[in-house]
Scaffold this motif. Sequence first.
Motif, PDB file in Angstrom:
ATOM      1  N   GLN A 253     -29.715 -56.156 -18.572  1.00  0.00           N
ATOM      2  CA  GLN A 253     -29.341 -56.295 -17.171  1.00  0.00           C
ATOM      3  C   GLN A 253     -27.818 -56.279 -17.009  1.00  0.00           C
ATOM      4  N   GLN A 254     -27.127 -56.958 -17.940  1.00  0.00           N
ATOM      5  CA  GLN A 254     -25.672 -56.963 -17.907  1.00  0.00           C
ATOM      6  C   GLN A 254     -25.120 -55.571 -18.166  1.00  0.00           C
ATOM      7  N   ALA A 255     -25.706 -54.878 -19.154  1.00  0.00           N
ATOM      8  CA  ALA A 255     -25.273 -53.515 -19.462  1.00  0.00           C
ATOM      9  C   ALA A 255     -25.501 -52.587 -18.280  1.00  0.00           C
ATOM     10  N   THR A 256     -26.604 -52.787 -17.556  1.00  0.00           N
ATOM     11  CA  THR A 256     -26.907 -51.967 -16.388  1.00  0.00           C
ATOM     12  C   THR A 256     -25.868 -52.165 -15.296  1.00  0.00           C
ATOM     13  N   GLN A 257     -25.374 -53.369 -15.156  1.00  0.00           N
ATOM     14  CA  GLN A 257     -24.318 -53.635 -14.175  1.00  0.00           C
ATOM     15  C   GLN A 257     -23.031 -52.905 -14.539  1.00  0.00           C
ATOM     16  N   TYR A 258     -22.697 -52.916 -15.832  1.00  0.00           N
ATOM     17  CA  TYR A 258     -21.496 -52.203 -16.283  1.00  0.00           C
ATOM     18  C   TYR A 258     -21.613 -50.697 -16.029  1.00  0.00           C
ATOM     19  N   ALA A 259     -22.852 -50.197 -16.008  1.00  0.00           N
ATOM     20  CA  ALA A 259     -23.066 -48.746 -15.911  1.00  0.00           C
ATOM     21  C   ALA A 259     -23.141 -48.234 -14.480  1.00  0.00           C
ATOM     22  N   GLN A 260     -23.110 -49.106 -13.491  1.00  0.00           N
ATOM     23  CA  GLN A 260     -23.384 -48.705 -12.118  1.00  0.00           C
ATOM     24  C   GLN A 260     -22.423 -47.647 -11.571  1.00  0.00           C
ATOM     25  N   LYS A 261     -21.173 -47.674 -12.014  1.00  0.00           N
ATOM     26  CA  LYS A 261     -20.182 -46.747 -11.472  1.00  0.00           C
ATOM     27  C   LYS A 261     -20.066 -45.463 -12.291  1.00  0.00           C
ATOM     28  N   ASN A 262     -20.920 -45.310 -13.282  1.00  0.00           N
ATOM     29  CA  ASN A 262     -20.878 -44.129 -14.140  1.00  0.00           C
ATOM     30  C   ASN A 262     -22.278 -43.529 -14.200  1.00  0.00           C
ATOM     31  N   SER A 263     -22.458 -42.344 -13.626  1.00  0.00           N
ATOM     32  CA  SER A 263     -23.799 -41.769 -13.486  1.00  0.00           C
ATOM     33  C   SER A 263     -24.458 -41.502 -14.846  1.00  0.00           C
ATOM     34  N   GLU A 264     -23.672 -41.075 -15.841  1.00  0.00           N
ATOM     35  CA  GLU A 264     -24.248 -40.824 -17.161  1.00  0.00           C
ATOM     36  C   GLU A 264     -24.711 -42.112 -17.817  1.00  0.00           C
ATOM     37  N   LEU A 265     -23.880 -43.137 -17.755  1.00  0.00           N
ATOM     38  CA  LEU A 265     -24.249 -44.416 -18.351  1.00  0.00           C
ATOM     39  C   LEU A 265     -25.417 -45.053 -17.603  1.00  0.00           C
ATOM     40  N   LYS A 266     -25.459 -44.860 -16.296  1.00  0.00           N
ATOM     41  CA  LYS A 266     -26.580 -45.394 -15.517  1.00  0.00           C
ATOM     42  C   LYS A 266     -27.890 -44.751 -15.956  1.00  0.00           C
ATOM     43  N   GLN A 267     -27.853 -43.459 -16.236  1.00  0.00           N
ATOM     44  CA  GLN A 267     -29.047 -42.775 -16.710  1.00  0.00           C
ATOM     45  C   GLN A 267     -29.495 -43.334 -18.056  1.00  0.00           C
ATOM     46  N   VAL A 268     -28.526 -43.628 -18.934  1.00  0.00           N
ATOM     47  CA  VAL A 268     -28.850 -44.231 -20.231  1.00  0.00           C
ATOM     48  C   VAL A 268     -29.473 -45.609 -20.036  1.00  0.00           C
ATOM     49  N   ALA A 269     -28.849 -46.424 -19.202  1.00  0.00           N
ATOM     50  CA  ALA A 269     -29.360 -47.776 -18.969  1.00  0.00           C
ATOM     51  C   ALA A 269     -30.759 -47.750 -18.361  1.00  0.00           C
ATOM     52  N   ASP A 270     -30.989 -46.833 -17.435  1.00  0.00           N
ATOM     53  CA  ASP A 270     -32.318 -46.709 -16.833  1.00  0.00           C
ATOM     54  C   ASP A 270     -33.359 -46.334 -17.889  1.00  0.00           C
ATOM     55  N   GLY A 271     -32.984 -45.443 -18.791  1.00  0.00           N
ATOM     56  CA  GLY A 271     -33.905 -45.057 -19.859  1.00  0.00           C
ATOM     57  C   GLY A 271     -34.220 -46.210 -20.787  1.00  0.00           C
ATOM     58  N   LEU A 272     -33.210 -46.999 -21.121  1.00  0.00           N
ATOM     59  CA  LEU A 272     -33.426 -48.154 -21.991  1.00  0.00           C
ATOM     60  C   LEU A 272     -34.282 -49.208 -21.299  1.00  0.00           C
ATOM     61  N   ASN A 273     -34.145 -49.319 -19.988  1.00  0.00           N
ATOM     62  CA  ASN A 273     -34.967 -50.270 -19.234  1.00  0.00           C
ATOM     63  C   ASN A 273     -36.447 -49.914 -19.292  1.00  0.00           C
ATOM     64  N   ASP A 274     -36.761 -48.641 -19.526  1.00  0.00           N
ATOM     65  CA  ASP A 274     -38.161 -48.232 -19.659  1.00  0.00           C
ATOM     66  C   ASP A 274     -38.862 -49.013 -20.776  1.00  0.00           C
ATOM     67  N   TYR A 275     -38.110 -49.343 -21.835  1.00  0.00           N
ATOM     68  CA  TYR A 275     -38.730 -49.997 -22.987  1.00  0.00           C
ATOM     69  C   TYR A 275     -39.192 -51.421 -22.687  1.00  0.00           C
ATOM     70  N   LEU A 276     -38.696 -51.986 -21.619  1.00  0.00           N
ATOM     71  CA  LEU A 276     -39.087 -53.355 -21.274  1.00  0.00           C
ATOM     72  C   LEU A 276     -40.451 -53.406 -20.611  1.00  0.00           C
ATOM     73  N   ASN A 277     -41.032 -52.239 -20.325  1.00  0.00           N
ATOM     74  CA  ASN A 277     -42.343 -52.182 -19.672  1.00  0.00           C
ATOM     75  C   ASN A 277     -43.470 -52.138 -20.699  1.00  0.00           C
ATOM     76  N   THR A 278     -44.540 -52.826 -20.402  1.00  0.00           N
ATOM     77  CA  THR A 278     -45.711 -52.799 -21.295  1.00  0.00           C
ATOM     78  C   THR A 278     -46.453 -51.473 -21.187  1.00  0.00           C
ATOM     79  N   THR A 279     -46.060 -50.637 -20.218  1.00  0.00           N
ATOM     80  CA  THR A 279     -46.700 -49.329 -20.049  1.00  0.00           C
ATOM     81  C   THR A 279     -46.024 -48.252 -20.904  1.00  0.00           C
ATOM     82  N   TYR A 280     -45.170 -48.669 -21.828  1.00  0.00           N
ATOM     83  CA  TYR A 280     -44.460 -47.734 -22.720  1.00  0.00           C
ATOM     84  C   TYR A 280     -44.724 -48.178 -24.163  1.00  0.00           C
TER      85      TYR A 280
END
Length: 452
Positions: A253-280
């Motif tokens: 969550q902290q890393a996602t906040q750091y990535a908000q102003k950078n579209s490439e980093l935001k895409q990375v953070a969003d992808g990593l957030n996928d792993y927190l789901n039990t549907t993955y």
Amino acid sequence: MMQSNQIPLLSLCLLFFTLSGCSSYGVVHNQKQEKKGLNHTKETEYSITTKLKSRPRGNITLALAFSGGGTRAAAFAYGVLQELEQTSIPHQNKHARLIDEIDLISAVSGGSFIAAYYGLHGKKTFTKFKKAMLQQNIEDTIISGILSPFSWFLTTGRTEIAVQIYNNILFKNATFKDLNHPDRPLILINASDLGNGVRFSFVQEYFNLICSDINNYPIARAVAASAAVPVVFNPVIIQNFQPCNNQAQQKLQQATQYAQKNSELKQVADGLNDYLNTTYPYLHLVDGGITDNLGLRAIYEAVELSGGATHFAHRIGKPPAKWLAVISVDASTQSSPEFRLSNKVPSIKESIDAMTDIQIHRYNASTLNLFSNALTKWSIELSTPQHQVTPFFIQLNFNQFRTPEQRIEFNQIPTSLSLSEPEITKLIHAGRSLLKSNPVFQDLLQQLHSEK
């Protein structure tokens, strides 16, 4: 990563796959994270934080990035390591070797073989690796294993055969806990997740996202994932054991906040957030060159998702060194397609190979520009009026040869796991000579030697 002069293994494997018509399933080898491990393994886990904290602080922070490119990439990077091993620098009123200053090696695909081997063996690499891998015909060994009647009815896929071969020839059942040698750098082996397009690094920080422990994970499997050219090889499968309570969600969550102003980093953070789901529940890992064929973005993302260079330095518990140097060892080649010579329509394979080359080199150019700017930014962030940090971005590639004949010669060396002895010798010498003659590297050495 696969390039236009790709190995004959592709057509052979596809033929076998077509004839067999069998479904295959990846073998899962990662283990669920035990609750007791959340506290008592912090000192011994194979993580970015733990490994870099254990490195002694010197006047220089030195990182290397090894690209993909099969044995060509491994031999080229081996030559660079040889030159660093032979480069003397002053250290506490005596001479040391620059190779001892390496803090981190990030690698993909072909580069991951030499990176992992050096992480396991240190300077013994220079007496063992050439015979262990560079002089081996690994490609033919894999083809023989795939075409063997004993493998026709296996349901575990072609990659299992490659894993066994890498393990028998190179890694001898080593796991990531064997990389925790205090005198050696952090080794980042990088793969790509087919499910969400995110680069996945084999360190505990990433394994925390899937509630797993990396220490007992086989190195041969990580390297196989990093070098698994899609279609030719099956993905390496690792299991996601979510849900668990290991604070990975809070850190992400902290890393996602750091990535908000950078579209490439935001895409990375969003992808990593996928792993927190039990549907993955499963990750399908393939060639690391798909998401970064240079190995530089793993370093970039580790620093930026920590909040920048100052936050990263605080995380690893070290004040910044006087010099910040990164050596990019790029063994990618740029061929000249034969279809350019006539009006004949290119074949499907020629078209796919040409598109792959175009994508690789455009993405490489973008990565180099991104990283160069980031390195300058980091040095400014880490500098104070009393302590200036000077950046050095040392780029090595085959286009740096002085003559067109040399550039053509090296660009014609195939992406393969089997090269001739003359090709290996030329690549090793190229790694040494291009580093030694690099003006940015010479500037770094001059500053290191002027330090009293």
